[in-house]
Design a protein around this motif. Structure first.
Motif, mmCIF file in Angstrom:
data_model
loop_
_atom_site.group_PDB
_atom_site.id
_atom_site.type_symbol
_atom_site.label_atom_id
_atom_site.label_comp_id
_atom_site.label_asym_id
_atom_site.label_seq_id
_atom_site.Cartn_x
_atom_site.Cartn_y
_atom_site.Cartn_z
ATOM 1 N N VAL A 63 0.847 -1.198 0.000
ATOM 2 C CA VAL A 63 0.000 0.000 0.000
ATOM 3 C C VAL A 63 0.883 1.249 0.000
ATOM 4 O O VAL A 63 0.637 2.206 -0.737
ATOM 5 N N ALA A 64 1.978 1.214 0.798
ATOM 6 C CA ALA A 64 2.899 2.351 0.852
ATOM 7 C C ALA A 64 3.558 2.570 -0.507
ATOM 8 O O ALA A 64 3.753 3.717 -0.941
ATOM 9 N N PHE A 65 3.895 1.488 -1.202
ATOM 10 C CA PHE A 65 4.512 1.587 -2.526
ATOM 11 C C PHE A 65 3.578 2.298 -3.507
ATOM 12 O O PHE A 65 3.996 3.191 -4.249
ATOM 13 N N LEU A 66 2.298 1.914 -3.470
ATOM 14 C CA LEU A 66 1.327 2.543 -4.375
ATOM 15 C C LEU A 66 1.179 4.035 -4.058
ATOM 16 O O LEU A 66 1.065 4.864 -4.962
ATOM 17 N N LEU A 67 1.200 4.381 -2.769
ATOM 18 C CA LEU A 67 1.140 5.801 -2.396
ATOM 19 C C LEU A 67 2.349 6.538 -2.961
ATOM 20 O O LEU A 67 2.230 7.668 -3.436
ATOM 21 N N PHE B 13 10.131 4.463 -8.297
ATOM 22 C CA PHE B 13 9.512 3.830 -9.470
ATOM 23 C C PHE B 13 8.673 4.851 -10.236
ATOM 24 O O PHE B 13 8.768 4.981 -11.467
ATOM 25 N N GLY B 14 7.861 5.599 -9.495
ATOM 26 C CA GLY B 14 6.965 6.577 -10.113
ATOM 27 C C GLY B 14 7.727 7.703 -10.797
ATOM 28 O O GLY B 14 7.371 8.135 -11.895
ATOM 29 N N LEU B 15 8.810 8.190 -10.154
ATOM 30 C CA LEU B 15 9.621 9.235 -10.779
ATOM 31 C C LEU B 15 10.243 8.692 -12.061
ATOM 32 O O LEU B 15 10.337 9.397 -13.065
ATOM 33 N N VAL B 18 7.541 8.795 -14.742
ATOM 34 C CA VAL B 18 7.253 10.152 -15.215
ATOM 35 C C VAL B 18 8.413 10.672 -16.073
ATOM 36 O O VAL B 18 8.215 11.176 -17.175
ATOM 37 N N LEU B 19 9.645 10.514 -15.556
ATOM 38 C CA LEU B 19 10.829 11.006 -16.273
ATOM 39 C C LEU B 19 10.980 10.319 -17.634
ATOM 40 O O LEU B 19 11.327 10.950 -18.641
ATOM 41 N N SER B 20 10.697 9.036 -17.687
ATOM 42 C CA SER B 20 10.901 8.269 -18.919
ATOM 43 C C SER B 20 9.808 8.535 -19.952
ATOM 44 O O SER B 20 9.940 8.148 -21.102
ATOM 45 N N GLY B 21 8.727 9.187 -19.515
ATOM 46 C CA GLY B 21 7.618 9.466 -20.425
ATOM 47 C C GLY B 21 6.574 8.363 -20.446
ATOM 48 O O GLY B 21 5.564 8.457 -21.149
ATOM 49 N N MET B 22 6.795 7.305 -19.651
ATOM 50 C CA MET B 22 5.878 6.171 -19.704
ATOM 51 C C MET B 22 4.566 6.424 -18.967
ATOM 52 O O MET B 22 3.625 5.642 -19.054
ATOM 53 N N ALA B 23 4.528 7.551 -18.201
ATOM 54 C CA ALA B 23 3.269 7.903 -17.552
ATOM 55 C C ALA B 23 2.289 8.498 -18.558
ATOM 56 O O ALA B 23 1.132 8.743 -18.253
ATOM 57 N N PRO B 104 1.790 2.981 -14.720
ATOM 58 C CA PRO B 104 1.399 4.307 -15.216
ATOM 59 C C PRO B 104 -0.048 4.674 -14.892
ATOM 60 O O PRO B 104 -0.361 5.864 -14.754
ATOM 61 N N ALA B 105 -0.927 3.686 -14.751
ATOM 62 C CA ALA B 105 -2.307 4.004 -14.379
ATOM 63 C C ALA B 105 -2.330 4.641 -12.988
ATOM 64 O O ALA B 105 -3.098 5.578 -12.738
ATOM 65 N N TRP B 106 -1.464 4.149 -12.080
ATOM 66 C CA TRP B 106 -1.392 4.750 -10.735
ATOM 67 C C TRP B 106 -0.770 6.133 -10.771
ATOM 68 O O TRP B 106 -1.275 7.064 -10.132
ATOM 69 N N THR B 107 0.331 6.315 -11.512
ATOM 70 C CA THR B 107 0.968 7.642 -11.515
ATOM 71 C C THR B 107 0.075 8.668 -12.206
ATOM 72 O O THR B 107 0.201 9.856 -11.962
#
Lengths: 152, 146
Positions: A63-67, B13-15, B18-23, B104-107
């Motif tokens: 859950v923390a990872f998804l946040l 992971f999320g950064l 976003v940086l790679s354009g995959m978001a 990417p759906a989450w970001t």
């Protein structure tokens, strides 16, 4: 998918972003001993919301990872960056797409991250088979939608 | 501790996404459009990520156990079976329609595009359904071998 948006080829930014994704996969392995598969991590989150047999039990870090994932674009914007995004506006298509992605990654035990990045890094034949299959299906789908049906 | 490290891992992971354009689904869909507006960026993302994980995994596996768990928990199934291929094919079709895979759906969520707000709950429903089907299937196979 009513219009095809141009996108610029960004080899360096994409390579650097890829390295960050790989680094995150290594963190998850080193810290939690797990594959950083987003579909599996999402399964853990879902198991916390609704009763679900077969969902992972170690929910806290998932859950923390998804946040963290959700926080990333916000942090980027707060620090003055921009987040380019062009999401298809065909809502019926997006509904079908979401169902297929969820169903497919559950049945196939992984997505672009779990089978793609982590599975290939482990040299798993099973993951390679999954990657070849979903890539081929993705290429074929876009070809049919854009060039056969001409919906774009 | 686990929560903080889990959050940080997700943030990195999320950064990266976003940086790679995959978001951006447009970039993913253009990668999949080999005969049209082909944008090879995704191959660089996969290459960079896989190579980093390949090297990093081997360093991390020198430890006897991960930092916050008792042992490494890796997939043991190596069979290329029907659920794997069928699932990957369905996933690929959905990916080709929406341009989103799960990360990417989450970001994309905080940007609140209508397409994302429809895609994400549908993905959760599909994930729930698929997990149910798989656990029923596993039960039946177990029953058959008893």
């Amino acid at each position: 998918m009513e219009m095809a948006v141009q996108s610029k080829f960004t080899p360096w930014a994409s390579l650097a972003g890829g390295v960050l994704i790989g680094l995150s996969a290594v963190m998850v392995m080193g810290l939690f001993g797990r594959i950083a598969g987003i579909s599996g991590i999402t399964g853990g989150f879902l198991g916390a919301l609704v009763p679900m047999r077969g969902a992972p039990r170690d929910r806290d870090w998932r859950v923390a990872f998804l946040l963290g994932l959700v926080a990333a674009p916000l942090l980027m914007m707060l620090s003055g960056g921009t987040v380019a995004q062009s999401v298809p506006g065909n809502l019926g298509g997006m509904l079908a797409a979401g169902l297929l992605v969820g169903l497919g990654t559950a049945l196939g035990s992984g997505c672009t991250s779990g089978h793609g990045v982590c599975g290939l890094a482990r040299l798993s034949r099973r993951s390679l088979a999954a990657v070849v299959t979903f890539m081929a299906a993705g290429f074929a789908t876009v070809f049919v939608l854009r060039h056969v049906l001409g919906t774009v | 501790m686990r929560i903080a490290w889990g959050f940080l891992s997700g943030l990195v992971f999320g950064l990266g996404l976003v940086l790679s354009g995959m978001a951006d689904p447009a970039k993913v869909l253009n990668f999949l459009d080999l005969t049209g507006r082909w944008d090879p960026s995704l191959a660089f993302v996969m290459g960079g990520a896989t190579l980093t994980a390949f090297i990093g995994y081997r360093l991390v596996w020198r430890r006897s156990a991960p930092v916050l768990e008792a042992r490494f928990d890796l997939p043991t199934n190596s069979r290329i079976d029907r659920p794997l291929v069928l699932g990957a094919a369905l996933f690929g079709i959905g990916w080709g329609i929406g341009g989103f895979c799960p990360g990417p759906a989450w970001t994309a969520l905080p940007l609140l595009a209508p397409g994302t707000l429809v895609f994400l709950p549908a993905m959760l429903a599909g994930l729930w359904l698929g997990t149910r089907i798989k656990s029923l299937d596993a039960l039946m196979t177990e029953g058959a071998t008893l």
